[in-house]
Design a protein around this motif. Structure first.
Motif, mmCIF file in Angstrom:
data_model
loop_
_atom_site.group_PDB
_atom_site.id
_atom_site.type_symbol
_atom_site.label_atom_id
_atom_site.label_comp_id
_atom_site.label_asym_id
_atom_site.label_seq_id
_atom_site.Cartn_x
_atom_site.Cartn_y
_atom_site.Cartn_z
ATOM 1 N N THR A 1 0.830 -1.208 0.000
ATOM 2 C CA THR A 1 0.000 0.000 0.000
ATOM 3 C C THR A 1 0.862 1.254 0.000
ATOM 4 N N ARG A 2 1.892 1.256 0.829
ATOM 5 C CA ARG A 2 2.788 2.414 0.907
ATOM 6 C C ARG A 2 3.524 2.625 -0.420
ATOM 7 N N ALA A 3 3.977 1.542 -1.029
ATOM 8 C CA ALA A 3 4.705 1.655 -2.305
ATOM 9 C C ALA A 3 3.787 2.204 -3.399
ATOM 10 N N ARG A 4 2.548 1.741 -3.431
ATOM 11 C CA ARG A 4 1.603 2.242 -4.442
ATOM 12 C C ARG A 4 1.297 3.712 -4.214
ATOM 13 N N ALA A 5 1.150 4.112 -2.963
ATOM 14 C CA ALA A 5 0.868 5.520 -2.659
ATOM 15 C C ALA A 5 2.056 6.398 -3.049
ATOM 16 N N GLU A 6 3.259 5.933 -2.791
ATOM 17 C CA GLU A 6 4.449 6.704 -3.163
ATOM 18 C C GLU A 6 4.566 6.823 -4.675
ATOM 19 N N ARG A 7 4.261 5.735 -5.376
ATOM 20 C CA ARG A 7 4.356 5.749 -6.833
ATOM 21 C C ARG A 7 3.336 6.720 -7.421
ATOM 22 N N GLU A 8 2.124 6.729 -6.886
ATOM 23 C CA GLU A 8 1.111 7.663 -7.381
ATOM 24 C C GLU A 8 1.499 9.095 -7.066
ATOM 25 N N GLY A 9 2.138 9.313 -5.944
ATOM 26 C CA GLY A 9 2.576 10.651 -5.573
ATOM 27 C C GLY A 9 3.671 11.174 -6.489
ATOM 28 N N ARG A 10 4.478 10.260 -7.044
ATOM 29 C CA ARG A 10 5.543 10.664 -7.950
ATOM 30 C C ARG A 10 5.047 10.812 -9.374
ATOM 31 N N GLY A 11 3.831 10.422 -9.623
ATOM 32 C CA GLY A 11 3.280 10.576 -10.955
ATOM 33 C C GLY A 11 3.525 9.397 -11.874
ATOM 34 N N GLU A 12 4.021 8.293 -11.357
ATOM 35 C CA GLU A 12 4.215 7.124 -12.201
ATOM 36 C C GLU A 12 2.860 6.519 -12.532
ATOM 37 N N MET A 13 2.747 6.015 -13.750
ATOM 38 C CA MET A 13 1.466 5.462 -14.187
ATOM 39 C C MET A 13 1.525 3.942 -14.189
ATOM 40 N N SER A 14 0.380 3.355 -13.891
ATOM 41 C CA SER A 14 0.287 1.901 -13.948
ATOM 42 C C SER A 14 0.122 1.472 -15.405
ATOM 43 N N ALA A 15 0.184 0.180 -15.635
ATOM 44 C CA ALA A 15 0.032 -0.348 -17.000
ATOM 45 C C ALA A 15 -1.344 0.002 -17.558
ATOM 46 N N GLY A 16 -2.370 -0.057 -16.721
ATOM 47 C CA GLY A 16 -3.720 0.304 -17.164
ATOM 48 C C GLY A 16 -3.818 1.774 -17.547
ATOM 49 N N ASP A 17 -3.142 2.625 -16.773
ATOM 50 C CA ASP A 17 -3.144 4.051 -17.085
ATOM 51 C C ASP A 17 -2.446 4.319 -18.418
ATOM 52 N N ILE A 18 -1.360 3.603 -18.665
ATOM 53 C CA ILE A 18 -0.614 3.791 -19.915
ATOM 54 C C ILE A 18 -1.464 3.365 -21.105
ATOM 55 N N GLU A 19 -2.163 2.236 -20.973
ATOM 56 C CA GLU A 19 -3.029 1.763 -22.063
ATOM 57 C C GLU A 19 -4.162 2.752 -22.316
ATOM 58 N N GLU A 20 -4.757 3.274 -21.257
ATOM 59 C CA GLU A 20 -5.842 4.243 -21.416
ATOM 60 C C GLU A 20 -5.322 5.522 -22.071
ATOM 61 N N LEU A 21 -4.139 5.955 -21.696
ATOM 62 C CA LEU A 21 -3.549 7.148 -22.293
ATOM 63 C C LEU A 21 -3.325 6.954 -23.786
ATOM 64 N N LYS A 22 -2.821 5.779 -24.187
ATOM 65 C CA LYS A 22 -2.628 5.488 -25.606
ATOM 66 C C LYS A 22 -3.958 5.531 -26.354
ATOM 67 N N ARG A 23 -4.983 4.908 -25.760
ATOM 68 C CA ARG A 23 -6.302 4.883 -26.393
ATOM 69 C C ARG A 23 -6.865 6.298 -26.530
ATOM 70 N N LEU A 24 -6.746 7.091 -25.489
ATOM 71 C CA LEU A 24 -7.273 8.452 -25.527
ATOM 72 C C LEU A 24 -6.521 9.328 -26.523
ATOM 73 N N ARG A 25 -5.214 9.133 -26.629
ATOM 74 C CA ARG A 25 -4.437 9.911 -27.605
ATOM 75 C C ARG A 25 -4.848 9.558 -29.025
ATOM 76 N N ALA A 26 -5.072 8.268 -29.284
ATOM 77 C CA ALA A 26 -5.512 7.859 -30.622
ATOM 78 C C ALA A 26 -6.895 8.427 -30.924
ATOM 79 N N GLU A 27 -7.782 8.369 -29.949
ATOM 80 C CA GLU A 27 -9.130 8.923 -30.132
ATOM 81 C C GLU A 27 -9.062 10.428 -30.361
ATOM 82 N N ASN A 28 -8.201 11.109 -29.635
ATOM 83 C CA ASN A 28 -8.041 12.551 -29.792
ATOM 84 C C ASN A 28 -7.544 12.895 -31.193
ATOM 85 N N ALA A 29 -6.593 12.122 -31.703
ATOM 86 C CA ALA A 29 -6.072 12.365 -33.045
ATOM 87 C C ALA A 29 -7.169 12.166 -34.091
ATOM 88 N N GLU A 30 -7.975 11.126 -33.913
ATOM 89 C CA GLU A 30 -9.069 10.865 -34.852
ATOM 90 C C GLU A 30 -10.100 11.989 -34.826
#
Length: 96
Positions: free
Chosen positions: A46-75
């Motif tokens: 729990t502490r490691a996940r909270a620290e990672r979110e505080g530093r702005g690191e993204m999870s794998a799900g966040d990265i996939e969603e970002l890719k999808r949203l960028r493609a949708e935005n371009a379209e």
């Protein structure tokens, strides 16, 4: 008689958290394998996940969603540009 608390070094804690996150095994199973209390390992995760979110690191799900949203935005931008051009052509035709 009071219990003695074990002290775990930083490398051990980070390694245990990495095992939980990379293997997707339940915390209880990893804790049992490592001989650590389940609650203790849960706190580390729990502490490691909270620290990672505080530093702005993204999870794998966040990265996939970002890719999808960028493609949708371009379209959507491309569609908008096509509509702008068609309106310009329509106005030119209407004013002839």
């Amino acid at each position: 008689m009071p219990e003695t608390r074990k002290k775990y070094d930083r490398e051990f804690r980070e390694g245990a958290v990495r095992i939980v996150e990379e293997t997707n095994k339940p915390i209880a199973a990893v804790a049992r394998d490592l001989g650590v209390n389940e609650g203790t390992l849960g706190n580390w995760v729990t502490r490691a996940r909270a620290e990672r979110e505080g530093r702005g690191e993204m999870s794998a799900g966040d990265i996939e969603e970002l890719k999808r949203l960028r493609a949708e935005n371009a379209e959507l931008r491309m569609e908008r540009d096509v509509l702008k051009r068609s309106v310009v052509l329509w106005v030119k035709e209407a004013t002839k």
